[in-house]
Design an enzyme around this catalytic site. Structure first.
Site, PDB file in Angstrom:
ATOM      1  N   TYR A  52     -10.292 -20.351  13.181  1.00 59.29           N
ATOM      2  CA  TYR A  52      -9.695 -21.636  12.829  1.00 59.29           C
ATOM      3  C   TYR A  52      -8.972 -22.157  14.063  1.00 59.29           C
ATOM      4  O   TYR A  52      -8.257 -21.428  14.739  1.00 59.29           O
ATOM      5  CB  TYR A  52      -8.671 -21.454  11.688  1.00 59.29           C
ATOM      6  CG  TYR A  52      -7.874 -22.708  11.418  1.00 59.29           C
ATOM      7  CD1 TYR A  52      -8.291 -23.628  10.464  1.00 59.29           C
ATOM      8  CD2 TYR A  52      -6.713 -22.995  12.143  1.00 59.29           C
ATOM      9  CE1 TYR A  52      -7.577 -24.798  10.244  1.00 59.29           C
ATOM     10  CE2 TYR A  52      -6.004 -24.160  11.937  1.00 59.29           C
ATOM     11  CZ  TYR A  52      -6.442 -25.062  10.980  1.00 59.29           C
ATOM     12  OH  TYR A  52      -5.743 -26.218  10.776  1.00 59.29           O
ATOM     13  N   GLU A  70      -9.074 -30.881  13.276  1.00 56.72           N
ATOM     14  CA  GLU A  70      -9.195 -29.483  12.873  1.00 56.72           C
ATOM     15  C   GLU A  70     -10.648 -29.033  12.908  1.00 56.72           C
ATOM     16  O   GLU A  70     -11.528 -29.762  12.456  1.00 56.72           O
ATOM     17  CB  GLU A  70      -8.647 -29.383  11.452  1.00 56.72           C
ATOM     18  CG  GLU A  70      -8.666 -28.016  10.848  1.00 56.72           C
ATOM     19  CD  GLU A  70      -8.237 -28.088   9.386  1.00 56.72           C
ATOM     20  OE1 GLU A  70      -7.033 -27.996   9.123  1.00 56.72           O
ATOM     21  OE2 GLU A  70      -9.107 -28.244   8.519  1.00 56.72           O
TER      22      GLU A  70
END
Ligand code: GDP
Ligand code: MN
Length: 422
Positions: A135, A222
């Site tokens: 991530y 993101e």
């Protein structure tokens, strides 16, 4: 300063990091970009994004898949394009090995309901052979007034769980407010994630996410998963590369006038109709969870009114600033917006007349009530410019009025409680 809230995530994996006024919940007005739009920003910034196509029918998806398979892909991934998180878990991300299978999968996904949103578009891409999922996301930390880069070696669909149960597994680095993410910071992040073998692309990606934030006035950029992907060459050899397999971007909507290209990416079909109407009418309207609709002029007064509603034991249903100098038609539009929320059981109107004329607002309220389809008790407090004329109009129309703000809040909360009990 109140203590900062513990690390928490909302639907888009966005960290809720800021300290907010108690009554307000989230007042951020952001515009979410679809993955296929977000990926254009990543690509333009030079980040590694696998090629992809966009399809709106199963035939189109099949044709896209056929082309990608012919170009050497061994299978393809079909991904629902909806502005919610967790598409993978909801069945909106599926693999297919042939053009026929891709068309069949697209037929399943198109029209599917994911968290209340109907899928109308899918992304079709050569499927990545994923070795590991990371991530990496940049988010605006309002409390720190900086961009925060967050990374985790435990990326993929469980990242929210990781953030909840093991917040220490999230690496956080604040970018420099003027210089962006510095090289050494990008390297620190890379090594902290165990991505040393991919130093160069990882640094490019980390710095790129922050640069995209700054250039586009985004408040979230993101990538999850940022994946190590296995690629096979014709001679049977294998290489591992780092690829951005998903992209979520949200833009501060106040900055959109500066970015016409982003405005064009806005997906109105997925935006709340009340938000669209509020924008068209020039009203700042943000829906909240309570039962007391608030109509106020001025953002500060609106916040104060919400706090008073809370103090009187109620919960505001919205933040609404009708702005300075609002005429009666704007007041009527504001009333429509408030009443379109089925949770609203009472309305509190709090106007401090300056440029805004009290009698204009009062006329707007009378007009609005005449058109009102739902009978909701209303408490009105109008002071300042033309307050006497306003009072006369309201008296003639038999509105419940209040002189002090505390009195108004108490009456609205009581009316809401009565309506709730009925
Ligand atoms: P989200 O659930 O809405 O965040 O959608 P993602 O694009 O992140 O996809 C969810 C999951 O599907 C990823 O974490 C991957 O595990 C999987 N996935 C996405 N793209 C691919 C792909 O190209 N190949 C493979 N094998 N899995 C993928
Ligand atoms: Mn994802």
């Amino acid at each position: 300063m109140a203590p900062r809230r513990p690390f928490a995530w909302c639907d888009w994996g966005r960290a809720i990091l800021t300290t907010r006024p108690s009554s307000v919940g989230s007042l951020d007005a952001t515009v979410k970009l679809q993955e296929y739009h977000a990926k254009t920003l990543l690509t333009a910034a030079g980040l590694p994004v696998p090629p992809y196509g966009v399809a709106r029918s199963s035939e189109e998806a099949g044709a896209q898949a056929a082309a990608q398979l012919a170009a050497g892909a061994s299978n393809v991934v079909i991904k629902a394009q909806v502005l919610v998180g967790g598409r993978g878990k909801a069945g909106g991300v599926k693999l297919a090995e042939s053009a026929e299978e891709a068309a069949a999968v697209a037929r399943q996904i198109l029209g599917m309901d994911i968290k209340g949103i109907t899928v109308r578009t899918v992304l079709v891409a050569p499927a990545a052979d994923i070795v590991h999922e990371f991530y990496l996301g940049a988010v605006l930390d309002r409390a720190a007034r900086r961009i925060l880069l967050m990374g985790s070696a435990a990326g993929g669909v469980e990242i929210e769980e990781v953030a909840r149960t093991d917040p220490g597994a999230i690496v956080r680095i604040y970018a420099h407010p003027h210089l962006g993410l510095l090289d050494h910071q990008a390297r620190s992040m890379t090594f902290a994630l165990g991505l040393g073998a991919h130093l160069k692309p990882a640094v490019t990606i980390a710095k790129g996410l922050v640069a995209i934030m700054r250039e586009n006035d985004a408040d979230l950029v993101e990538v999850n998963p940022l994946a190590i992907v296995r690629e096979r060459s014709d001679d049977g050899g294998e290489t591992l590369t780092l690829q951005c397999l998903d992209a979520k971007v949200t833009i501060d909507d106040s900055a959109l006038p500066r970015h016409p290209a982003l405005e064009a990416m806005r997906d109105l079909a997925e935006e709340d109709p009340t938000d669209i109407e509020a924008r068209a009418e020039g009203l700042s309207f943000i829906k909240l969870e309570g039962t007391i609709g608030c109509m106020v002029n001025g953002a500060g007064l609106a916040m104060a009114t919400m706090d008073l509603v809370k103090r009187a034991g109620g919960e505001p249903a919205n933040f609404l600033d009708i702005g300075g100098g609002a005429r009666s038609d704007k007041v009527a539009a504001a009333m429509r917006l408030i009443l379109s929320d089925g949770n609203v059981r009472a309305i509190l109107v709090n106007i401090f007349g300056g440029i805004t004329r009290g009698d204009e607002v009062a006329r707007g309220l009378v007009e609005a009530r005449a058109m009102q389809e739902r009978d909701v008790p209303m408490v009105v407090r109008i002071v300042g410019t033309n307050a006497d004329e306003a009072a006369a109009i309201l008296r003639a129309a038999a509105f419940e009025t209040a002189t002090s703000l505390d009195d108004a809040a108490a009456k609205a909360v009581a009316a809401s409680a009565r309506a709730g009990a009925a």
